[in-house]
Design a protein around this motif. Structure first.
Motif, PDB file in Angstrom:
ATOM      1  N   UNK A 137      -7.919 -27.552   4.983  1.00 29.63           N
ATOM      2  CA  UNK A 137      -7.233 -28.788   5.372  1.00 29.63           C
ATOM      3  C   UNK A 137      -7.707 -29.321   6.717  1.00 29.63           C
ATOM      4  N   UNK A 138      -7.914 -28.420   7.647  1.00 31.75           N
ATOM      5  CA  UNK A 138      -8.261 -28.871   8.997  1.00 31.75           C
ATOM      6  C   UNK A 138      -9.637 -28.367   9.424  1.00 31.75           C
ATOM      7  N   UNK A 139     -10.428 -27.976   8.450  1.00 31.07           N
ATOM      8  CA  UNK A 139     -11.800 -27.616   8.767  1.00 31.07           C
ATOM      9  C   UNK A 139     -12.566 -28.894   9.100  1.00 31.07           C
ATOM     10  N   UNK A 140     -13.221 -28.940  10.249  1.00 34.48           N
ATOM     11  CA  UNK A 140     -13.909 -30.190  10.601  1.00 34.48           C
ATOM     12  C   UNK A 140     -15.025 -30.510   9.617  1.00 34.48           C
ATOM     13  N   UNK A 141     -15.148 -31.761   9.288  1.00 32.88           N
ATOM     14  CA  UNK A 141     -16.266 -32.222   8.468  1.00 32.88           C
ATOM     15  C   UNK A 141     -16.995 -33.304   9.241  1.00 32.88           C
ATOM     16  N   UNK A 142     -18.226 -33.513   8.858  1.00 29.75           N
ATOM     17  CA  UNK A 142     -19.009 -34.516   9.564  1.00 29.75           C
ATOM     18  C   UNK A 142     -18.502 -35.914   9.214  1.00 29.75           C
ATOM     19  N   UNK A 143     -18.558 -36.789  10.171  1.00 32.26           N
ATOM     20  CA  UNK A 143     -18.167 -38.176   9.943  1.00 32.26           C
ATOM     21  C   UNK A 143     -19.390 -39.002   9.558  1.00 32.26           C
ATOM     22  N   UNK A 144     -19.177 -39.934   8.696  1.00 26.83           N
ATOM     23  CA  UNK A 144     -20.250 -40.845   8.340  1.00 26.83           C
ATOM     24  C   UNK A 144     -19.791 -42.266   8.626  1.00 26.83           C
ATOM     25  N   UNK A 145     -20.714 -43.097   9.020  1.00 28.74           N
ATOM     26  CA  UNK A 145     -20.361 -44.493   9.274  1.00 28.74           C
ATOM     27  C   UNK A 145     -20.791 -45.345   8.090  1.00 28.74           C
ATOM     28  N   UNK A 146     -20.004 -46.316   7.783  1.00 25.54           N
ATOM     29  CA  UNK A 146     -20.315 -47.209   6.691  1.00 25.54           C
ATOM     30  C   UNK A 146     -19.765 -48.581   7.028  1.00 25.54           C
ATOM     31  N   UNK A 147     -20.150 -49.560   6.249  1.00 32.98           N
ATOM     32  CA  UNK A 147     -19.598 -50.889   6.469  1.00 32.98           C
ATOM     33  C   UNK A 147     -18.581 -51.182   5.379  1.00 32.98           C
ATOM     34  N   UNK A 148     -17.610 -51.975   5.735  1.00 35.60           N
ATOM     35  CA  UNK A 148     -16.621 -52.419   4.751  1.00 35.60           C
ATOM     36  C   UNK A 148     -16.181 -53.823   5.145  1.00 35.60           C
ATOM     37  N   UNK A 149     -15.570 -54.507   4.230  1.00 36.37           N
ATOM     38  CA  UNK A 149     -15.096 -55.853   4.533  1.00 36.37           C
ATOM     39  C   UNK A 149     -13.989 -55.781   5.583  1.00 36.37           C
ATOM     40  N   UNK A 150     -13.847 -56.851   6.311  1.00 33.12           N
ATOM     41  CA  UNK A 150     -12.869 -56.854   7.399  1.00 33.12           C
ATOM     42  C   UNK A 150     -11.430 -56.867   6.883  1.00 33.12           C
ATOM     43  N   UNK A 151     -11.239 -57.255   5.648  1.00 27.89           N
ATOM     44  CA  UNK A 151      -9.884 -57.227   5.085  1.00 27.89           C
ATOM     45  C   UNK A 151      -9.976 -57.169   3.574  1.00 27.89           C
ATOM     46  N   UNK A 152      -8.909 -56.715   2.919  1.00 25.68           N
ATOM     47  CA  UNK A 152      -8.910 -56.706   1.447  1.00 25.68           C
ATOM     48  C   UNK A 152      -9.064 -58.106   0.869  1.00 25.68           C
ATOM     49  N   UNK A 190     -10.959 -60.499   1.950  1.00 20.72           N
ATOM     50  CA  UNK A 190     -12.377 -60.831   1.901  1.00 20.72           C
ATOM     51  C   UNK A 190     -13.005 -60.219   0.657  1.00 20.72           C
ATOM     52  N   UNK A 191     -12.683 -58.960   0.408  1.00 21.40           N
ATOM     53  CA  UNK A 191     -13.252 -58.282  -0.766  1.00 21.40           C
ATOM     54  C   UNK A 191     -12.863 -59.007  -2.049  1.00 21.40           C
ATOM     55  N   UNK A 192     -11.617 -59.425  -2.124  1.00 19.43           N
ATOM     56  CA  UNK A 192     -11.162 -60.135  -3.327  1.00 19.43           C
ATOM     57  C   UNK A 192     -11.902 -61.457  -3.496  1.00 19.43           C
ATOM     58  N   UNK A 193     -12.031 -62.186  -2.408  1.00 14.37           N
ATOM     59  CA  UNK A 193     -12.725 -63.478  -2.473  1.00 14.37           C
ATOM     60  C   UNK A 193     -14.174 -63.314  -2.900  1.00 14.37           C
ATOM     61  N   UNK A 194     -14.857 -62.354  -2.295  1.00 14.12           N
ATOM     62  CA  UNK A 194     -16.265 -62.134  -2.630  1.00 14.12           C
ATOM     63  C   UNK A 194     -16.408 -61.715  -4.091  1.00 14.12           C
ATOM     64  N   UNK A 195     -15.512 -60.848  -4.543  1.00 12.60           N
ATOM     65  CA  UNK A 195     -15.569 -60.407  -5.948  1.00 12.60           C
ATOM     66  C   UNK A 195     -15.397 -61.585  -6.890  1.00 12.60           C
ATOM     67  N   UNK A 196     -14.404 -62.413  -6.598  1.00 15.59           N
ATOM     68  CA  UNK A 196     -14.165 -63.581  -7.461  1.00 15.59           C
ATOM     69  C   UNK A 196     -15.361 -64.516  -7.440  1.00 15.59           C
ATOM     70  N   UNK A 197     -15.913 -64.724  -6.260  1.00 13.47           N
ATOM     71  CA  UNK A 197     -17.086 -65.599  -6.144  1.00 13.47           C
ATOM     72  C   UNK A 197     -18.252 -65.080  -6.976  1.00 13.47           C
ATOM     73  N   UNK A 198     -18.473 -63.764  -6.899  1.00 15.30           N
ATOM     74  CA  UNK A 198     -19.614 -63.192  -7.623  1.00 15.30           C
ATOM     75  C   UNK A 198     -19.404 -63.257  -9.130  1.00 15.30           C
ATOM     76  N   UNK A 199     -18.174 -63.072  -9.550  1.00 18.36           N
ATOM     77  CA  UNK A 199     -17.906 -63.221 -10.992  1.00 18.36           C
ATOM     78  C   UNK A 199     -18.231 -64.642 -11.450  1.00 18.36           C
TER      79      UNK A 199
END
Lengths: 281, 203
Positions: B42-57, B59-68
């Motif tokens: 549970x508390x064994x340290x694991x390495x952190x990874x950095x990633x990008x994500x949308x600034x808000x949910x 935004x993700x919804x809008x982009x998804x709808x646009x792409x559809x």
């Protein structure tokens, strides 16, 4: 030779007006001026994507699981946990035995943190909370792969516990073996410690000898969510598997056997444990 | 001393002491219940990874709808070019790009077709960006509108960022003649990426 002043002036004027040699710094006649290219590129410019960087804690890393002895890693500020342990029968006994516990952490593990655990050793037969204890573990992360801890197990007992109180110190080290530490055989976690009381050998316990004994554990991930572990508690050699759920679900559990060599008891005993850990604060 | 008492005394003297639980610490012979180790790792340290994500949910919804919507338009060959680049995109090019965007496996032929189109224009290859950049962009577009991508905001954000970066790199390496006469694949790609972000910035 003398030059007439008029001719001299003309010569100077012609010299000043003579074309300069083309230097390497001059732009090539055929090159597109930067402003033109910029304007052409500008029409293809895309809007900024509303994204941000996020730091994500990997769900799986090198494991440091144990099955009877403590490790040097623990809860720190804002973390809470709860769990239960079970043995199918007690040593030299036929009845099953269980315990439940809950705890929290304070402080920062990078500096120093304290984990407090309250355990009820009595459960269904005697009632929850009748026998129990509070235990403490002070732990520190030296770096992301090395931790040290000192603990006082059952420091504040109540009722009648079977285990007594034990002091220990332990160090845990995560040793990566492959590129992706969360993959099977991506690393080995080892813990090594020294403790008194319950960490003594059975012979020392029976003889009433005080002193300290060595304990330790080793674990390796054999499937991404499954860790194989062996644990020498000072009395018993325990072995088993630890399981983590996918998608960062904060529940893990272990299954195994205590005293698989029969060194300190009357044969191997099935044991199990598990719990949840959360970081709500 | 009566008989009962005698029997009891003999029994007590004769019996081998049973191992009391307290002699063997039975309360602690299972998983450790006095620390958080009861929940292994549970508390064994694991390495952190950095990633990008949308600034808000949102935004993700809008982009998804646009792409559809974009995917549907490409399939029907009705995608309009972006306002900055006024040029029609032929139906075959729209369909080819639709194939790339929706492709999740065995996309080699579709990727090659669009990448080849990006690498040249009507005037030939003068000023065209390196073919490797065209391939990189097309690969970044591959599967962008696939259900598995659109349904996962983090995956979508990463891929959209990659496609945007690849597109910008291609534009920066292109010359004047290429940009003055952009191939329809470039116009269509620009329209797709622009439409994907339509209305997303303010969410």
């Amino acid at each position: 030779m003398q030059m007439k002043p008029t001719v001299l002036v003309l010569a100077l004027l012609l010299g000043a007006a003579a074309p300069r040699s083309i230097s390497a710094q001059d732009p090539a006649p055929a090159a597109t001026p930067p402003s033109v290219l910029d304007s052409l590129r500008a029409q293809f410019r895309l809007p900024d994507i509303p994204v941000q960087m996020q730091i994500v804690r990997s769900a799986y890393g090198v494991p440091a699981a144990s099955l009877g002895s403590p490790t040097a890693f623990g809860a720190s500020r804002g973390a809470v946990f709860a769990g239960a342990g079970y043995q199918q029968r007690t040593r030299y006994g036929n009845l099953g035995d269980g315990a439940i516990s809950a705890g929290f952490g304070i402080g920062a593990a990078r500096i120093v943190a304290l984990e407090v655990t309250v355990t009820s050793f009595s459960t269904l037969r005697q009632g929850f909370g009748k026998n129990g204890s509070a235990s403490f573990k002070v732990h520190r992360l030296i770096n992301s792969r090395l931790g040290v801890a000192a603990g006082y197990e059952n420091a504040v007992p109540w009722g009648g516990t079977d285990g007594g109180s034990s002091l220990y110190v332990v160090a845990s080290r995560l040793i990566p073996l492959a590129g992706d530490e969360g993959k099977p055989f991506g690393g080995v976690g080892v813990s090594l410690g020294v403790g008194n009381a319950r960490f003594r050998s059975e012979r020392a316990v029976r003889a009433g000898e005080e002193g300290v004994n060595v304990f330790g554990s080793a674990s390796v991930r054999i499937l991404q969510p499954v860790t194989l572990m062996a644990d020498w508690t000072g009395q018993d050699l325990n072995a088993g598997l630890a399981f983590q759920l996918p998608n960062n679900i904060p529940f893990s559990f272990s299954l195994g056997f205590a005293d698989i060599t029969g060194r300190a008891g009357d044969g191997a005993r099935f044991i199990a444990g598990g719990g949840v850990s959360l970081q709500p604060f | 001393m009566n008989t009962t008492m005698r029997v009891m005394l003999v029994t007590l003297l004769a019996v081998t002491p049973a191992a009391a639980q307290s002699n063997n610490q039975s309360d602690v012979t299972g998983p450790t219940v006095t620390t958080s180790d009861v929940a292994p790792n549970s508390f064994t340290p694991t390495s952190n990874t950095s990633t990008v994500n949308f600034t808000s949910p949102g935004v993700a919804t809008t982009v998804s709808q646009n792409l559809n919507q974009v995917q549907a338009q490409l399939t029907q060959a009705t995608l309009a070019p972006s306002s900055a680049v006024q040029a029609a995109v032929p139906a075959p090019v729209q369909n080819a790009l639709a194939n790339v965007l929706s492709c999740s496996s065995a996309c080699g032929a579709a990727v090659q077709q669009v990448a080849a189109g990006l690498s040249t224009n009507a005037a030939g290859s003068a000023g065209a960006p390196p073919a490797a950049l065209a391939v990189e962009l097309t690969q970044a577009l591959q599967g962008l509108t696939d259900a598995s991508t659109i349904s996962n905001p983090q995956v979508l954000a990463v891929q959209l960022q990659r496609a945007s970066t690849a597109f910008s790199a291609l534009i920066e390496s292109a010359g004047e003649s290429y940009l003055r006469n952009p191939p329809p694949e470039l116009i269509a790609t620009h329209a797709v990426l622009t439409a994907a972000l339509n209305g997303a910035a303010g969410r």
